[in-house]
Design a protein around this motif. Structure first.
Motif, PDB file in Angstrom:
ATOM      1  N   ASP A  34       0.992  -1.039   0.106  1.00 54.08           N
ATOM      2  CA  ASP A  34      -0.019  -0.071   0.070  1.00 54.08           C
ATOM      3  C   ASP A  34       0.907   1.257   0.091  1.00 54.08           C
ATOM      4  O   ASP A  34       0.580   2.188  -0.802  1.00 54.08           O
ATOM      5  CB  ASP A  34      -0.873  -0.186   1.238  1.00 54.08           C
ATOM      6  CG  ASP A  34      -1.969   1.091   1.169  1.00 54.08           C
ATOM      7  OD1 ASP A  34      -2.663   1.244   0.123  1.00 54.08           O
ATOM      8  OD2 ASP A  34      -1.908   1.804   2.031  1.00 54.08           O
ATOM      9  N   VAL A  38       0.023   3.142  -3.356  1.00 55.88           N
ATOM     10  CA  VAL A  38      -1.469   3.859  -3.220  1.00 55.88           C
ATOM     11  C   VAL A  38      -1.188   5.544  -3.652  1.00 55.88           C
ATOM     12  O   VAL A  38      -2.238   6.032  -3.951  1.00 55.88           O
ATOM     13  CB  VAL A  38      -1.797   4.009  -1.711  1.00 55.88           C
ATOM     14  CG1 VAL A  38      -1.239   4.843  -0.725  1.00 55.88           C
ATOM     15  CG2 VAL A  38      -3.305   4.071  -1.716  1.00 55.88           C
ATOM     16  N   LYS A  41      -0.733   7.297  -9.656  1.00 54.97           N
ATOM     17  CA  LYS A  41      -2.265   7.523 -10.032  1.00 54.97           C
ATOM     18  C   LYS A  41      -2.995   6.272 -10.351  1.00 54.97           C
ATOM     19  O   LYS A  41      -1.921   5.161 -10.759  1.00 54.97           O
ATOM     20  CB  LYS A  41      -1.860   8.071 -11.547  1.00 54.97           C
ATOM     21  CG  LYS A  41      -3.048   8.438 -12.316  1.00 54.97           C
ATOM     22  CD  LYS A  41      -2.986   9.283 -13.598  1.00 54.97           C
ATOM     23  CE  LYS A  41      -4.201   9.477 -14.057  1.00 54.97           C
ATOM     24  NZ  LYS A  41      -4.260  10.260 -15.436  1.00 54.97           N
ATOM     25  N   GLU A  42      -3.951   6.121  -9.959  1.00 52.09           N
ATOM     26  CA  GLU A  42      -4.794   5.024  -9.907  1.00 52.09           C
ATOM     27  C   GLU A  42      -4.139   3.629  -9.287  1.00 52.09           C
ATOM     28  O   GLU A  42      -4.482   2.586  -9.450  1.00 52.09           O
ATOM     29  CB  GLU A  42      -5.032   4.341 -11.380  1.00 52.09           C
ATOM     30  CG  GLU A  42      -5.750   5.481 -12.363  1.00 52.09           C
ATOM     31  CD  GLU A  42      -7.031   5.786 -11.828  1.00 52.09           C
ATOM     32  OE1 GLU A  42      -8.115   4.804 -11.751  1.00 52.09           O
ATOM     33  OE2 GLU A  42      -7.553   6.887 -12.211  1.00 52.09           O
ATOM     34  N   TRP A  44      -4.883   2.959  -6.251  1.00 52.21           N
ATOM     35  CA  TRP A  44      -5.747   2.242  -5.308  1.00 52.21           C
ATOM     36  C   TRP A  44      -6.501   0.999  -5.912  1.00 52.21           C
ATOM     37  O   TRP A  44      -6.810   0.216  -5.586  1.00 52.21           O
ATOM     38  CB  TRP A  44      -6.712   3.241  -4.813  1.00 52.21           C
ATOM     39  CG  TRP A  44      -7.708   3.626  -5.773  1.00 52.21           C
ATOM     40  CD1 TRP A  44      -7.589   4.872  -6.489  1.00 52.21           C
ATOM     41  CD2 TRP A  44      -8.889   3.224  -6.092  1.00 52.21           C
ATOM     42  NE1 TRP A  44      -8.552   4.997  -7.503  1.00 52.21           N
ATOM     43  CE2 TRP A  44      -9.438   4.189  -7.364  1.00 52.21           C
ATOM     44  CE3 TRP A  44      -9.722   2.197  -5.968  1.00 52.21           C
ATOM     45  CZ2 TRP A  44     -10.546   3.772  -8.099  1.00 52.21           C
ATOM     46  CZ3 TRP A  44     -10.879   1.941  -6.540  1.00 52.21           C
ATOM     47  CH2 TRP A  44     -11.216   2.845  -7.467  1.00 52.21           C
ATOM     48  N   ARG A  45      -6.436   1.183  -7.453  1.00 51.87           N
ATOM     49  CA  ARG A  45      -7.244   0.097  -8.124  1.00 51.87           C
ATOM     50  C   ARG A  45      -6.280  -1.079  -8.022  1.00 51.87           C
ATOM     51  O   ARG A  45      -6.710  -2.264  -8.038  1.00 51.87           O
ATOM     52  CB  ARG A  45      -7.345   0.592  -9.658  1.00 51.87           C
ATOM     53  CG  ARG A  45      -8.632   1.526  -9.892  1.00 51.87           C
ATOM     54  CD  ARG A  45      -8.703   2.271 -11.143  1.00 51.87           C
ATOM     55  NE  ARG A  45      -9.433   3.184 -11.218  1.00 51.87           N
ATOM     56  CZ  ARG A  45     -10.662   3.295 -11.632  1.00 51.87           C
ATOM     57  NH1 ARG A  45     -11.435   2.152 -11.867  1.00 51.87           N
ATOM     58  NH2 ARG A  45     -11.289   4.434 -11.892  1.00 51.87           N
ATOM     59  N   PHE A  46      -4.979  -0.763  -8.210  1.00 52.44           N
ATOM     60  CA  PHE A  46      -4.072  -2.040  -8.170  1.00 52.44           C
ATOM     61  C   PHE A  46      -3.965  -2.594  -6.870  1.00 52.44           C
ATOM     62  O   PHE A  46      -4.014  -3.780  -6.721  1.00 52.44           O
ATOM     63  CB  PHE A  46      -2.634  -1.462  -8.597  1.00 52.44           C
ATOM     64  CG  PHE A  46      -1.446  -2.624  -8.368  1.00 52.44           C
ATOM     65  CD1 PHE A  46      -1.322  -3.304  -9.523  1.00 52.44           C
ATOM     66  CD2 PHE A  46      -0.518  -2.539  -7.394  1.00 52.44           C
ATOM     67  CE1 PHE A  46      -0.326  -4.268  -9.366  1.00 52.44           C
ATOM     68  CE2 PHE A  46       0.265  -3.482  -7.385  1.00 52.44           C
ATOM     69  CZ  PHE A  46       0.199  -4.606  -8.320  1.00 52.44           C
ATOM     70  N   MET A  48      -6.503  -2.748  -4.786  1.00 58.69           N
ATOM     71  CA  MET A  48      -8.216  -3.459  -4.616  1.00 58.69           C
ATOM     72  C   MET A  48      -7.666  -4.805  -5.700  1.00 58.69           C
ATOM     73  O   MET A  48      -8.465  -5.867  -5.136  1.00 58.69           O
ATOM     74  CB  MET A  48      -9.025  -2.665  -5.247  1.00 58.69           C
ATOM     75  CG  MET A  48      -9.449  -1.461  -4.201  1.00 58.69           C
ATOM     76  SD  MET A  48     -10.181  -2.141  -2.860  1.00 58.69           S
ATOM     77  CE  MET A  48      -9.255  -0.933  -1.719  1.00 58.69           C
ATOM     78  N   GLY A  49      -7.160  -4.622  -6.688  1.00 64.89           N
ATOM     79  CA  GLY A  49      -6.873  -5.948  -7.363  1.00 64.89           C
ATOM     80  C   GLY A  49      -5.933  -7.070  -6.616  1.00 64.89           C
ATOM     81  O   GLY A  49      -6.285  -8.343  -6.645  1.00 64.89           O
ATOM     82  N   CYS A  52      -7.914  -9.138  -4.186  1.00 57.88           N
ATOM     83  CA  CYS A  52      -8.898 -10.114  -4.538  1.00 57.88           C
ATOM     84  C   CYS A  52      -7.969 -11.545  -4.782  1.00 57.88           C
ATOM     85  O   CYS A  52      -8.787 -12.597  -4.833  1.00 57.88           O
ATOM     86  CB  CYS A  52      -9.389  -9.659  -6.123  1.00 57.88           C
ATOM     87  SG  CYS A  52     -10.523  -8.259  -5.632  1.00 57.88           S
TER      88      CYS A  52
END
Length: 160
Positions: A34, A38, A41-42, A44-46, A48-49, A52
């Motif tokens: 993180d 974090v 750019k973008e 946070w999407r990484f 979140m991936g 999963c």
């Protein structure tokens, strides 16, 4: 829970300890990733991936796990429970453990189902209050937020 049901009694404590260690290591790894990603750019999407991935591995892995021997005995499928136990124990140990599980379940059936009102009697109610208080205080002191935002807070007040 599944782990404690299928693990040999002599290994349950060690496996529980390894489980907790794995969780702690996962938290450390998540914080490290993180911090690296974090602010991008973008990023946070990484993050979140990545979150999963373990869930997907767990779901796929669960497909290949046998049913719990205790659950099978509760469903009156003793032969299936014995088959599962024989895949993870020697034949003698499997037969002995299946019989022990059966005896425990029969004993609990004779005693009857516990009532919810039993939670609010005697020692149980004190333990329940203690558990709720500890969980509530853990959230109210803000340790989770501090662990997550601590580095940013220190950085904003001039610590590097």
């Amino acid at each position: 829970l599944y782990q404690s049901e299928v693990a040999p009694a002599s290994m349950r404590g060690a496996l529980s300890t390894l489980y907790q260690l794995g969780i702690t290591f996962g938290i450390l790894l998540a914080a490290f990733i993180d911090q690296m990603v974090v602010d991008k750019k973008e990023g946070w999407r990484f993050v979140m991936g990545i979150i999963c991935l373990p869930a997907v591995f767990l779901i796929v892995g669960m497909i290949f796990l046998p049913r719990s021997p205790r659950w099978l005995v509760q469903q009156d499928r003793r032969k299936d429970a014995l088959k599962v136990l024989m895949t993870i124990r020697s034949e003698a140990e499997a037969v002995k453990e299946e019989e022990e599980i059966y005896q425990e379940i029969e004993k609990s059936r004779r005693e009857g189902e516990p009532a919810w009102s039993e939670l609010f009697q005697g020692r149980c109610v004190r333990l329940l209050i203690l558990g709720i208080a500890l969980q509530t205080l853990q959230q109210l002191v803000g340790m989770n937020a501090f662990m997550y935002f601590g580095p940013k807070i220190f950085e904003s007040i001039g610590f590097s």
